[in-house]
Design a protein around this motif. Structure first.
Motif, PDB file in Angstrom:
ATOM      1  N   ALA A   1     -11.012  -5.865   9.935  1.00  0.00           N
ATOM      2  CA  ALA A   1     -10.379  -5.219  11.295  1.00  0.00           C
ATOM      3  C   ALA A   1     -10.754  -5.543  12.661  1.00  0.00           C
ATOM      4  O   ALA A   1     -12.199  -5.327  13.220  1.00  0.00           O
ATOM      5  CB  ALA A   1      -9.775  -4.161  10.824  1.00  0.00           C
ATOM      6  N   THR A   2     -10.138  -6.095  13.724  1.00  0.00           N
ATOM      7  CA  THR A   2     -10.328  -6.260  15.232  1.00  0.00           C
ATOM      8  C   THR A   2     -10.194  -4.639  15.914  1.00  0.00           C
ATOM      9  O   THR A   2     -11.276  -4.482  17.123  1.00  0.00           O
ATOM     10  CB  THR A   2     -10.491  -7.255  15.600  1.00  0.00           C
ATOM     11  N   ALA A   3      -9.119  -4.382  15.773  1.00  0.00           N
ATOM     12  CA  ALA A   3      -8.742  -2.257  16.176  1.00  0.00           C
ATOM     13  C   ALA A   3      -8.773  -1.975  15.164  1.00  0.00           C
ATOM     14  O   ALA A   3      -8.232  -2.486  14.022  1.00  0.00           O
ATOM     15  CB  ALA A   3      -7.369  -3.360  16.876  1.00  0.00           C
ATOM     16  N   PRO A   4      -8.200  -0.543  15.551  1.00  0.00           N
ATOM     17  CA  PRO A   4      -7.756   0.501  14.218  1.00  0.00           C
ATOM     18  C   PRO A   4      -6.553  -0.053  13.547  1.00  0.00           C
ATOM     19  O   PRO A   4      -4.969  -0.495  14.445  1.00  0.00           O
ATOM     20  CB  PRO A   4      -7.851   1.793  14.927  1.00  0.00           C
ATOM     21  N   LEU A   5      -6.424   0.219  12.823  1.00  0.00           N
ATOM     22  CA  LEU A   5      -4.949  -0.329  12.377  1.00  0.00           C
ATOM     23  C   LEU A   5      -4.180   0.397  10.826  1.00  0.00           C
ATOM     24  O   LEU A   5      -5.053   0.893  10.076  1.00  0.00           O
ATOM     25  CB  LEU A   5      -4.991  -1.920  10.971  1.00  0.00           C
ATOM     26  N   THR A   6      -3.085   1.337  11.156  1.00  0.00           N
ATOM     27  CA  THR A   6      -2.733   2.218  10.596  1.00  0.00           C
ATOM     28  C   THR A   6      -1.638   1.269   9.847  1.00  0.00           C
ATOM     29  O   THR A   6      -1.143   0.691  10.062  1.00  0.00           O
ATOM     30  CB  THR A   6      -2.106   3.132  10.946  1.00  0.00           C
ATOM     31  N   LEU A   7      -1.719   1.719   8.265  1.00  0.00           N
ATOM     32  CA  LEU A   7      -0.504   1.608   6.734  1.00  0.00           C
ATOM     33  C   LEU A   7       0.130   2.749   6.365  1.00  0.00           C
ATOM     34  O   LEU A   7      -0.362   3.320   6.406  1.00  0.00           O
ATOM     35  CB  LEU A   7      -1.465   0.689   5.936  1.00  0.00           C
ATOM     36  N   ASN A   8       1.612   2.359   6.631  1.00  0.00           N
ATOM     37  CA  ASN A   8       1.838   3.471   5.878  1.00  0.00           C
ATOM     38  C   ASN A   8       2.615   3.176   4.222  1.00  0.00           C
ATOM     39  O   ASN A   8       3.227   2.065   4.153  1.00  0.00           O
ATOM     40  CB  ASN A   8       2.781   4.116   6.338  1.00  0.00           C
ATOM     41  N   GLY A   9       2.831   3.579   3.498  1.00  0.00           N
ATOM     42  CA  GLY A   9       4.006   3.034   2.074  1.00  0.00           C
ATOM     43  C   GLY A   9       3.898   5.108   2.341  1.00  0.00           C
ATOM     44  O   GLY A   9       4.107   5.647   2.461  1.00  0.00           O
ATOM     45  N   GLN A  10       5.323   4.386   0.848  1.00  0.00           N
ATOM     46  CA  GLN A  10       6.146   5.735   0.223  1.00  0.00           C
ATOM     47  C   GLN A  10       6.524   5.480  -0.988  1.00  0.00           C
ATOM     48  O   GLN A  10       6.856   4.179  -1.479  1.00  0.00           O
ATOM     49  CB  GLN A  10       7.787   5.432   0.765  1.00  0.00           C
ATOM     50  N   GLY A  11       6.444   6.307  -1.805  1.00  0.00           N
ATOM     51  CA  GLY A  11       5.952   6.215  -3.565  1.00  0.00           C
ATOM     52  C   GLY A  11       7.519   6.879  -3.864  1.00  0.00           C
ATOM     53  O   GLY A  11       8.275   7.405  -2.972  1.00  0.00           O
ATOM     54  N   GLY A  12       8.149   6.778  -5.013  1.00  0.00           N
ATOM     55  CA  GLY A  12       9.569   6.388  -5.214  1.00  0.00           C
ATOM     56  C   GLY A  12       9.750   8.318  -6.131  1.00  0.00           C
ATOM     57  O   GLY A  12      10.243   8.646  -6.072  1.00  0.00           O
ATOM     58  N   SER A  13       7.999   8.003  -6.912  1.00  0.00           N
ATOM     59  CA  SER A  13       8.772   9.249  -8.327  1.00  0.00           C
ATOM     60  C   SER A  13       6.780   9.924  -9.048  1.00  0.00           C
ATOM     61  O   SER A  13       6.763  10.628  -7.979  1.00  0.00           O
ATOM     62  CB  SER A  13       8.829   8.014  -8.699  1.00  0.00           C
ATOM     63  N   GLU A  14       6.440   8.611  -8.553  1.00  0.00           N
ATOM     64  CA  GLU A  14       4.705   9.377  -8.818  1.00  0.00           C
ATOM     65  C   GLU A  14       3.988   9.646  -8.164  1.00  0.00           C
ATOM     66  O   GLU A  14       2.958  10.590  -7.402  1.00  0.00           O
ATOM     67  CB  GLU A  14       4.186   8.491 -10.019  1.00  0.00           C
TER      68      GLU A  14
END
Length: 176
Positions: free
Chosen positions: A153-166
């Protein structure tokens, strides 16, 4: 007490911030409205483009602290329910893994940090990777979330995810 030039250099080096890349993970285990609730088993790992595991980050499973004998089941019997993790790396590991294995977690948001380039772990080679998070629950379902990223990574990176059940909301921040 007087500090010599060498002592000043050592003190300055200790006071510098860590230069290791860091991955911060925020992982939510949602409250489910079910008759019989069991805490989920959860695994998180980094996988490269050829689907090889580059790093195991965490494995949460039932551990019997009252009977810590080597012959105790300690919940590892159900780890194959984490199907993708088990096929990729789990069945080849001698559990528990120091610094990786832990007990299952209760409902809520759990935050943890991982150093990605440390002396005790091989560096990640430049390339495309996925952070994979899998959860499975007795009398429940299973879920797998993939969050792709490029390394280094060359710069700060933010990743987002969303679960559906568990799994619920997942947030990953990678700081070079």
């Amino acid at each position: 007490m007087r500090l010599t030039p060498l002592g000043l250099c050592i003190c300055a080096a200790w006071s510098l911030p860590s230069l290791a890349a860091q991955l911060d993970l925020s992982l939510e285990i949602p409250q489910l409205d079910v008759a019989e609730y069991h805490r989920p088993y959860v695994a998180a790992w980094i996988e490269d483009d050829s689907r090889h595991v580059a790093r195991n980050l965490l494995v949460w499973y039932q551990q019997d602290r009252r009977n810590p004998s080597p012959n105790a089941e300690q919940g590892s019997k159900w780890l194959p329910d984490l199907r993708q993790w088990w096929r990729r790396t789990g069945r080849a590991l001698d559990l528990p893994l120091d610094g990786v294995s832990a007990a299952t977690r209760a409902v809520g948001v759990h935050r943890m940090s991982f150093q990605l380039d440390t002396t005790d772990q091989p560096d990640l080679a430049p390339g495309h990777y996925k952070l994979r998070i899998e959860a499975a629950r007795e009398e429940g379902g299973r879920e797998l979330i993939d969050l792709p990223f490029d390394w280094p990574a060359t710069a700060p990176l933010t990743l987002n995810g969303q679960g559906g059940s568990e799994l619920g909301a997942i947030r990953v921040t990678i700081t070079p």
